[in-house]
Design an enzyme around this catalytic site. Structure first.
Site, mmCIF file in Angstrom:
data_model
loop_
_atom_site.group_PDB
_atom_site.id
_atom_site.type_symbol
_atom_site.label_atom_id
_atom_site.label_comp_id
_atom_site.label_asym_id
_atom_site.label_seq_id
_atom_site.Cartn_x
_atom_site.Cartn_y
_atom_site.Cartn_z
ATOM 1 N N TRP A 167 0.872 -1.170 0.000
ATOM 2 C CA TRP A 167 0.000 0.000 0.000
ATOM 3 C C TRP A 167 0.908 1.219 0.000
ATOM 4 O O TRP A 167 1.734 1.383 0.913
ATOM 5 C CB TRP A 167 -0.874 0.035 1.248
ATOM 6 C CG TRP A 167 -1.971 -0.984 1.297
ATOM 7 C CD1 TRP A 167 -2.162 -2.028 0.453
ATOM 8 C CD2 TRP A 167 -3.027 -1.043 2.266
ATOM 9 N NE1 TRP A 167 -3.267 -2.743 0.818
ATOM 10 C CE2 TRP A 167 -3.818 -2.159 1.936
ATOM 11 C CE3 TRP A 167 -3.369 -0.280 3.368
ATOM 12 C CZ2 TRP A 167 -4.946 -2.517 2.672
ATOM 13 C CZ3 TRP A 167 -4.483 -0.619 4.113
ATOM 14 C CH2 TRP A 167 -5.270 -1.729 3.774
ATOM 15 N N ARG A 171 1.650 9.833 -6.749
ATOM 16 C CA ARG A 171 0.735 10.675 -7.513
ATOM 17 C C ARG A 171 0.317 9.982 -8.813
ATOM 18 O O ARG A 171 1.118 9.291 -9.455
ATOM 19 C CB ARG A 171 1.371 12.024 -7.790
ATOM 20 C CG ARG A 171 2.506 11.995 -8.786
ATOM 21 C CD ARG A 171 3.281 13.286 -8.766
ATOM 22 N NE ARG A 171 4.054 13.478 -9.992
ATOM 23 C CZ ARG A 171 5.202 14.142 -10.053
ATOM 24 N NH1 ARG A 171 5.718 14.665 -8.955
ATOM 25 N NH2 ARG A 171 5.816 14.298 -11.205
ATOM 26 N N GLN A 188 10.969 3.297 -5.157
ATOM 27 C CA GLN A 188 9.802 3.152 -4.304
ATOM 28 C C GLN A 188 9.197 1.764 -4.443
ATOM 29 O O GLN A 188 9.417 1.058 -5.422
ATOM 30 C CB GLN A 188 8.766 4.230 -4.646
ATOM 31 C CG GLN A 188 9.228 5.644 -4.313
ATOM 32 C CD GLN A 188 8.150 6.667 -4.586
ATOM 33 O OE1 GLN A 188 7.552 6.689 -5.656
ATOM 34 N NE2 GLN A 188 7.895 7.537 -3.619
ATOM 35 N N HIS A 189 8.405 1.395 -3.441
ATOM 36 C CA HIS A 189 7.870 0.042 -3.417
ATOM 37 C C HIS A 189 6.965 -0.250 -4.605
ATOM 38 O O HIS A 189 6.996 -1.349 -5.150
ATOM 39 C CB HIS A 189 7.111 -0.180 -2.102
ATOM 40 C CG HIS A 189 8.024 -0.333 -0.930
ATOM 41 N ND1 HIS A 189 7.597 -0.255 0.377
ATOM 42 C CD2 HIS A 189 9.371 -0.551 -0.871
ATOM 43 C CE1 HIS A 189 8.622 -0.429 1.186
ATOM 44 N NE2 HIS A 189 9.701 -0.603 0.457
ATOM 45 N N MET A 222 4.116 6.175 4.776
ATOM 46 C CA MET A 222 5.256 5.941 5.646
ATOM 47 C C MET A 222 6.270 4.993 4.998
ATOM 48 O O MET A 222 5.895 4.117 4.211
ATOM 49 C CB MET A 222 4.786 5.372 6.989
ATOM 50 C CG MET A 222 3.951 6.354 7.789
ATOM 51 S SD MET A 222 3.422 5.672 9.386
ATOM 52 C CE MET A 222 2.432 7.036 10.006
ATOM 53 N N GLU A 230 1.776 -3.253 4.517
ATOM 54 C CA GLU A 230 1.324 -2.109 5.320
ATOM 55 C C GLU A 230 0.031 -2.403 6.071
ATOM 56 O O GLU A 230 -0.168 -1.919 7.197
ATOM 57 C CB GLU A 230 1.133 -0.881 4.420
ATOM 58 C CG GLU A 230 2.395 -0.182 4.007
ATOM 59 C CD GLU A 230 3.097 -0.832 2.828
ATOM 60 O OE1 GLU A 230 4.141 -0.313 2.409
ATOM 61 O OE2 GLU A 230 2.585 -1.863 2.320
ATOM 62 N N GLU A 279 5.666 19.413 -6.046
ATOM 63 C CA GLU A 279 5.791 18.322 -5.077
ATOM 64 C C GLU A 279 6.017 18.806 -3.640
ATOM 65 O O GLU A 279 6.054 20.001 -3.352
ATOM 66 C CB GLU A 279 6.913 17.376 -5.496
ATOM 67 C CG GLU A 279 6.414 16.156 -6.268
ATOM 68 C CD GLU A 279 5.599 15.191 -5.405
ATOM 69 O OE1 GLU A 279 5.426 15.423 -4.187
ATOM 70 O OE2 GLU A 279 5.117 14.190 -5.962
#
Length: 487
Positions: A167, A171, A188-189, A222, A230, A279
């Protein structure tokens, strides 16, 4: 206190605390709602709830700044705390300590509920009917590439083998009624999960969750470790499972109390142009990037749904607050588990999450006899440099715990009176994240730069050591009581 299972109960309590402002007159989703929201965050006003949105179906609403700093006097973290099932008046240190304990507790997997009872299934759009055209998709900034579907929602995706369900907040920009594109960064994940699907040449199933349980978005922003679900961590934070329901067209589960759920597939190639977008670092840049296409297969939503909006920009707004809590908790746990006498680590939101303030116990010399301040700071910096979350902090200041690291006034006072202009600091060369504009363009593109840790620790206390010169520390109790009684 009991945690909130949907956005509406959360807003109900915020209203009783005076932290929601209903806006009944007509507001356009094209820039106007975002401008109200941006003004709200900059002035620390109540969260704006737009009840009458131009061009949207009747009853459809927009909510700004659901996770930003609160307007409640002396309790700026109220929205964050309430989102995570904690009292609105909790201190920054207690909030971080709660998160540290939750990270160390056994994860609590979600509970699957029947679709017939899930609020997010009250309305179901499939195939050609699943279009964004009826929803108040906001245009956030004047120079943005288009309207943005996701600014304060969570993208659900899982690896092809099903071992990891992620999770995350990232954007997502609207291309047309049934197509979107969004940032899928390799660091990023979501980028890691998408890469596994892309290597198979297959589209990645996804769901975007908008609104609902306010803790969902908090945990999505987070920096949770790789391969950690998550939803199970959020269950540990709550002390009970999160209720989820199966999607209509993809093999994913989403929070049952969500306001809106968008389902579909992400293309295995980067075949669209995303951006630009202003951003969290506070700058409106002209950058675009090639990103995959999100195709829409289904949309489910509650009656009279509430679409959340974050108007990102200069701190502090939603985009910095939630991530700062997660980084603070993870780094606090990391340093404490390394045997260091750290009280709390706090990522200062006002700096666009680039300054970490670490406080250590004032009696730390009892735990580490014979150690100079430089050695303690060296150990803190070394620990940070070898860990993913530590490398997310370009600048760190180490102070004694006589200040509140979440109080900007305290931090500025400590910076001015305890940090030498050019001495007592050390740096480490590390892998860095590309969105910190304090680094040079070359460093950001290469992914390598330095983190710096400053020694702001005080000398050992003696009878001659100076004291804080404040109302609470200078005057006798009876005089303070008379002053306070006269207010």
């Amino acid at each position: 206190m009991a945690r909130f299972k949907d956005l509406r109960d959360y807003l109900g309590l915020l209203k009783t605390l005076g932290d929601v402002e209903s806006i009944d007159f007509s507001v356009s989703p094209i820039l106007e709602a975002a401008a109200f929201t941006r003004r709200s965050t900059e002035q620390r006003r109540p969260a704006p709830l737009f009840e009458n949105v131009e061009g949207a179906s009747p009853g459809f609403r927009l909510l700004g700044a659901a996770g930003a700093l609160s307007s409640i006097p002396d309790h700026p973290l109220a929205r964050v705390a309430l989102s995570l099932g904690l009292p609105h008046d909790i201190s920054a240190r207690d909030l971080v300590e709660h998160m540290v304990k939750a990270n160390q507790a056994p994860p609590i997997p979600p509970k699957v509920v029947d679709s017939a009872t899930a609020p997010c299934k009250q309305n179901i759009l499939l195939g050609p009917d699943a279009t964004l055209d009826r929803f108040p998709v906001p245009m956030v900034h004047p120079a943005d590439g288009a309207r943005y579907v996701n600014t304060w929602g969570v993208i659900v995706a899982k690896t092809p083998d099903g071992r990891w369900t992620n999770w995350s907040i990232s954007r997502v920009m609207m291309l047309d009624g049934r197509h979107m594109t969004g940032l899928v960064l390799p660091q990023q994940h979501i980028g890691m999960v998408w890469k596994e699907w892309a290597e198979l040449g297959q589209p990645m199933p996804y769901a975007i969750v908008l609104g609902g349980d306010p803790g969902v978005t908090m945990i999505g922003g987070m920096p949770v470790p790789d391969n950690v679900d998550e939803v199970a961590l959020l269950g540990a934070i709550y002390g009970e499972p999160v209720e989820v329901v199966k999607c209509e067209t993809v093999d994913l589960h989403v929070p049952a109390g969500a306001e809106i759920v968008i389902e579909g597939y992400v293309s295995p190639k980067r075949d669209a142009t995303e951006g630009p977008y202003a951003e969290f670092h506070g700058w409106a840049l002209d950058e675009t990037s090639p990103e995959p296409i999100f195709s829409i297969e289904a949309i489910t939503y509650r009656d009279n749904p509430i679409w959340p909006l974050s108007a990102t920009g200069r701190p502090a707004d939603d985009s910095q607050v939630g991530p700062a809590i997660g980084v603070s908790a993870e780094l606090t746990a990391l340093l404490q588990s390394a045997g260091l006498p750290v009280n709390v680590a706090w990522l200062l939101v006002d700096t666009a999450c680039t300054w970490m303030i670490v406080t250590v116990r004032r009696d730390w010399r009892n735990a580490l006899p014979g150690i100079e301040t430089s050695e303690l700071v060296h150990r803190i910096g070394t620990t940070m440099s070898t860990n993913r979350v530590g490398r997310m902090c370009p600048v760190t200041y180490v102070f004694d715990d006589d200040i509140d690291p979440s109080n900007t006034s305290d931090v500025l006072w400590a910076l001015g009176t305890r940090v030498h202009p050019n001495l007592r600091k050390e740096q480490w060369q590390v892998e860095i994240l590309p969105w910190y504009l304090c680094y040079t363009e070359e460093e950001r593109h290469s992914g390598h730069g330095s983190i710096v840790v400053h020694d702001g620790l005080l000398p050992p206390m003696t009878s001659a050591s100076p004291r804080h010169a404040t109302f609470d520390t200078l005057y006798p109790a009876e005089i303070r009581e008379r002053v306070l009684a006269a207010e």
